[in-house]
Scaffold this motif. Structure first.
Motif, PDB file in Angstrom:
ATOM      1  N   GLN A 253       0.830  -1.209   0.000  1.00 44.40           N
ATOM      2  CA  GLN A 253       0.000   0.000   0.000  1.00 44.40           C
ATOM      3  C   GLN A 253       0.867   1.264   0.000  1.00 44.40           C
ATOM      4  OE1 GLN A 253      -2.318  -1.444   3.564  1.00 44.40           O
ATOM      5  NE2 GLN A 253      -4.062  -0.782   2.329  1.00 44.40           N
ATOM      6  N   PHE A 254       1.866   1.290  -0.872  1.00 42.67           N
ATOM      7  CA  PHE A 254       2.796   2.414  -0.879  1.00 42.67           C
ATOM      8  C   PHE A 254       2.084   3.741  -1.167  1.00 42.67           C
ATOM      9  CE2 PHE A 254       6.168   5.053  -2.868  1.00 42.67           C
ATOM     10  CZ  PHE A 254       7.014   5.124  -1.771  1.00 42.67           C
ATOM     11  N   LYS A 255       1.115   3.720  -2.076  1.00 47.98           N
ATOM     12  CA  LYS A 255       0.381   4.960  -2.371  1.00 47.98           C
ATOM     13  C   LYS A 255      -0.366   5.459  -1.134  1.00 47.98           C
ATOM     14  CE  LYS A 255      -0.255   4.120  -7.331  1.00 47.98           C
ATOM     15  NZ  LYS A 255      -1.244   3.907  -8.426  1.00 47.98           N
ATOM     16  N   GLY A 256      -0.899   4.515  -0.358  1.00 45.16           N
ATOM     17  CA  GLY A 256      -1.578   4.896   0.875  1.00 45.16           C
ATOM     18  C   GLY A 256      -0.630   5.537   1.868  1.00 45.16           C
ATOM     19  N   HIS A 257       0.604   5.015   1.946  1.00 42.38           N
ATOM     20  CA  HIS A 257       1.617   5.597   2.835  1.00 42.38           C
ATOM     21  C   HIS A 257       1.998   7.006   2.374  1.00 42.38           C
ATOM     22  CE1 HIS A 257       2.515   2.189   5.473  1.00 42.38           C
ATOM     23  NE2 HIS A 257       2.392   1.403   4.405  1.00 42.38           N
ATOM     24  N   ILE A 258       2.122   7.192   1.077  1.00 39.87           N
ATOM     25  CA  ILE A 258       2.435   8.528   0.556  1.00 39.87           C
ATOM     26  C   ILE A 258       1.333   9.510   0.931  1.00 39.87           C
ATOM     27  CG2 ILE A 258       2.701   9.917  -1.530  1.00 39.87           C
ATOM     28  CD1 ILE A 258       4.123   7.578  -2.831  1.00 39.87           C
TER      29      ILE A 258
ATOM     30  N   THR B 120      -4.329   6.255   8.599  1.00 39.50           N
ATOM     31  CA  THR B 120      -3.639   5.315   9.478  1.00 39.50           C
ATOM     32  C   THR B 120      -4.531   4.128   9.801  1.00 39.50           C
ATOM     33  OG1 THR B 120      -2.327   7.096  10.483  1.00 39.50           O
ATOM     34  CG2 THR B 120      -2.491   5.032  11.712  1.00 39.50           C
ATOM     35  N   LYS B 121      -5.797   4.405  10.083  1.00 38.19           N
ATOM     36  CA  LYS B 121      -6.750   3.333  10.376  1.00 38.19           C
ATOM     37  C   LYS B 121      -6.832   2.364   9.205  1.00 38.19           C
ATOM     38  CE  LYS B 121     -10.162   1.281  12.581  1.00 38.19           C
ATOM     39  NZ  LYS B 121      -9.986   0.572  13.854  1.00 38.19           N
ATOM     40  N   MET B 122      -6.862   2.899   7.992  1.00 41.58           N
ATOM     41  CA  MET B 122      -6.943   2.069   6.804  1.00 41.58           C
ATOM     42  C   MET B 122      -5.677   1.214   6.650  1.00 41.58           C
ATOM     43  SD  MET B 122      -7.235   3.344   2.848  1.00 41.58           S
ATOM     44  CE  MET B 122      -5.621   4.143   2.963  1.00 41.58           C
ATOM     45  N   LEU B 123      -4.509   1.826   6.845  1.00 39.45           N
ATOM     46  CA  LEU B 123      -3.237   1.129   6.672  1.00 39.45           C
ATOM     47  C   LEU B 123      -2.986   0.098   7.770  1.00 39.45           C
ATOM     48  CD1 LEU B 123      -0.938   4.136   5.667  1.00 39.45           C
ATOM     49  CD2 LEU B 123      -1.698   2.286   4.172  1.00 39.45           C
TER      50      LEU B 123
ATOM     51  N   HIS C 256       1.980  -3.660   9.730  1.00 34.71           N
ATOM     52  CA  HIS C 256       2.407  -3.621  11.128  1.00 34.71           C
ATOM     53  C   HIS C 256       2.703  -2.181  11.529  1.00 34.71           C
ATOM     54  CE1 HIS C 256       4.987  -4.323  14.680  1.00 34.71           C
ATOM     55  NE2 HIS C 256       4.300  -5.458  14.801  1.00 34.71           N
ATOM     56  N   ALA C 257       2.594  -1.888  12.818  1.00 34.24           N
ATOM     57  CA  ALA C 257       2.866  -0.532  13.297  1.00 34.24           C
ATOM     58  C   ALA C 257       4.272  -0.081  12.935  1.00 34.24           C
ATOM     59  CB  ALA C 257       2.667  -0.464  14.819  1.00 34.24           C
ATOM     60  N   LEU C 258       5.253  -0.993  12.978  1.00 35.13           N
ATOM     61  CA  LEU C 258       6.623  -0.632  12.620  1.00 35.13           C
ATOM     62  C   LEU C 258       6.736  -0.303  11.128  1.00 35.13           C
ATOM     63  CD1 LEU C 258       8.665  -3.220  14.726  1.00 35.13           C
ATOM     64  CD2 LEU C 258       8.463  -0.750  15.132  1.00 35.13           C
ATOM     65  N   THR C 259       5.962  -0.966  10.300  1.00 29.32           N
ATOM     66  CA  THR C 259       5.955  -0.661   8.869  1.00 29.32           C
ATOM     67  C   THR C 259       5.434   0.754   8.627  1.00 29.32           C
ATOM     68  OG1 THR C 259       5.550  -2.989   8.341  1.00 29.32           O
ATOM     69  CG2 THR C 259       5.081  -1.381   6.612  1.00 29.32           C
ATOM     70  N   ILE C 260       4.361   1.115   9.315  1.00 27.11           N
ATOM     71  CA  ILE C 260       3.786   2.453   9.173  1.00 27.11           C
ATOM     72  C   ILE C 260       4.786   3.516   9.636  1.00 27.11           C
ATOM     73  CG2 ILE C 260       1.967   3.997  10.016  1.00 27.11           C
ATOM     74  CD1 ILE C 260       0.112   1.559  10.116  1.00 27.11           C
TER      75      ILE C 260
ATOM     76  N   LYS D 204      -1.367   1.246  17.458  1.00 35.90           N
ATOM     77  CA  LYS D 204      -1.850   0.112  18.247  1.00 35.90           C
ATOM     78  C   LYS D 204      -3.248   0.387  18.797  1.00 35.90           C
ATOM     79  CE  LYS D 204       1.433  -3.043  18.270  1.00 35.90           C
ATOM     80  NZ  LYS D 204       1.179  -4.445  17.836  1.00 35.90           N
ATOM     81  N   ALA D 205      -3.464   1.614  19.252  1.00 35.59           N
ATOM     82  CA  ALA D 205      -4.780   1.966  19.794  1.00 35.59           C
ATOM     83  C   ALA D 205      -5.867   1.832  18.739  1.00 35.59           C
ATOM     84  CB  ALA D 205      -4.755   3.395  20.351  1.00 35.59           C
TER      85      ALA D 205
END
Length: 280
Positions: A62-67, A162-165, A170-174, A221-222
């Motif tokens: 989901q690289f586009k989502g991260h961008i 963030t919720k979508m991703l 994983h949280a570390l990936t985000i 995580k929350a």
């Protein structure tokens, strides 16, 4: 202890520490702070991923989502740090806490999260508490306040993304992609405003970087344990904490109206926890 409350406690403490560090770095250009936050964060997150032998966390579909998330977040961070350098800390946080209104709208449209009456009442009660703490007046609205308000809208967009991703990353990936994507943005924009940090400022830059990582890790995580709207409503608890810290460190006033506002925010938090949890 409720997992959402536990993770949000970590989020709140981290953001408060980050706010103090941001105030102490008021003499540095904001883009410079954002660059070093991303650089140190990228190093720390990469070392953590290698140390636990989870190299798959470097990958995402989901690289586009991260961008998209990090464009929103970068703009939100910029406005937040501008506010920290020019406005009272409690005022910055209070303006930022229009985020639940924007988040609730965005999440209901794009994430199909239902707004029940309890959540709506909790947000309204908490926001009234915010008004008692900052005692706003139309005569005191300035450019810095408008920048922080715009930052709140960008933060709401980032929270929803963030919720979508978080469903497939994983949280570390985000966190890794947050630092990776925002690093060149801050680097390019800081070039024309470079100021060499002194030894004390380097220490505060380290605090900003580490607190940003723990804040976003806990926030992610929350969001896995509850809805976006519940998480950002709990985030209101940052305001009374930062008001106390600002009074102790910078002598920013915290009177009876502020105490009453804090009580309202606590009531909103309790009301919010009566809403059903999301099972995952």
């Amino acid at each position: 202890m409720n997992k959402t409350l536990l993770w949000m406690t970590g989020t709140i403490c981290s953001f408060t520490l980050m706010a103090v560090a941001g105030r102490e770095l008021g003499n540095l250009n904001t883009f410079q702070i954002l660059f070093f936050r991303s650089l140190l964060g990228l190093i720390v997150i990469s070392l953590i991923i290698f140390s636990i032998n989870k190299q798959q966390y470097f990958k995402t579909t989901q690289f586009k989502g991260h961008i998209l998330r990090n464009l929103f977040h970068f703009l939100g961070q910029y406005g937040w740090f501008v506010g920290l350098a020019t406005l009272p800390l409690a005022q910055v946080f209070a303006i930022e806490f229009t985020v639940p209104f924007w988040t609730a709208i965005i999440a209901s449209i794009f994430l199909k999260e239902r707004l029940n009456s309890s959540k709506i009442i909790a947000i309204i009660v908490a926001f009234i508490g915010v008004l008692f703490i900052v005692k706003p007046s139309v005569t005191h609205i300035d450019n810095a306040s408008l920048i922080v308000l715009a930052a709140a809208v960008f933060y709401a967009c980032a929270h929803s993304t963030t919720k979508m991703l978080s469903k497939n990353n994983h949280a570390l990936t985000i966190l890794f992609y947050m630092c990776l994507i925002q690093l060149p943005l801050g680097g390019v924009l800081m070039l024309s405003h470079w100021t060499a940090p002194n030894l004390v400022e380097w220490g505060w830059i380290g605090v900003v970087s580490l607190a940003a990582l723990t804040a976003h890790f806990c926030m992610t995580k929350a969001m896995l344990t509850s809805t976006v709207t519940t998480v950002v409503t709990l985030d209101f608890m940052r305001l009374p904490l930062v008001a106390i810290v600002a009074f102790l460190l910078y002598q920013e006033p915290f009177g009876l109206l502020s105490i009453f506002g804090t009580v309202l925010i606590f009531c909103a938090m309790l009301l919010n926890f009566k809403t059903p949890k999301v099972n995952r």
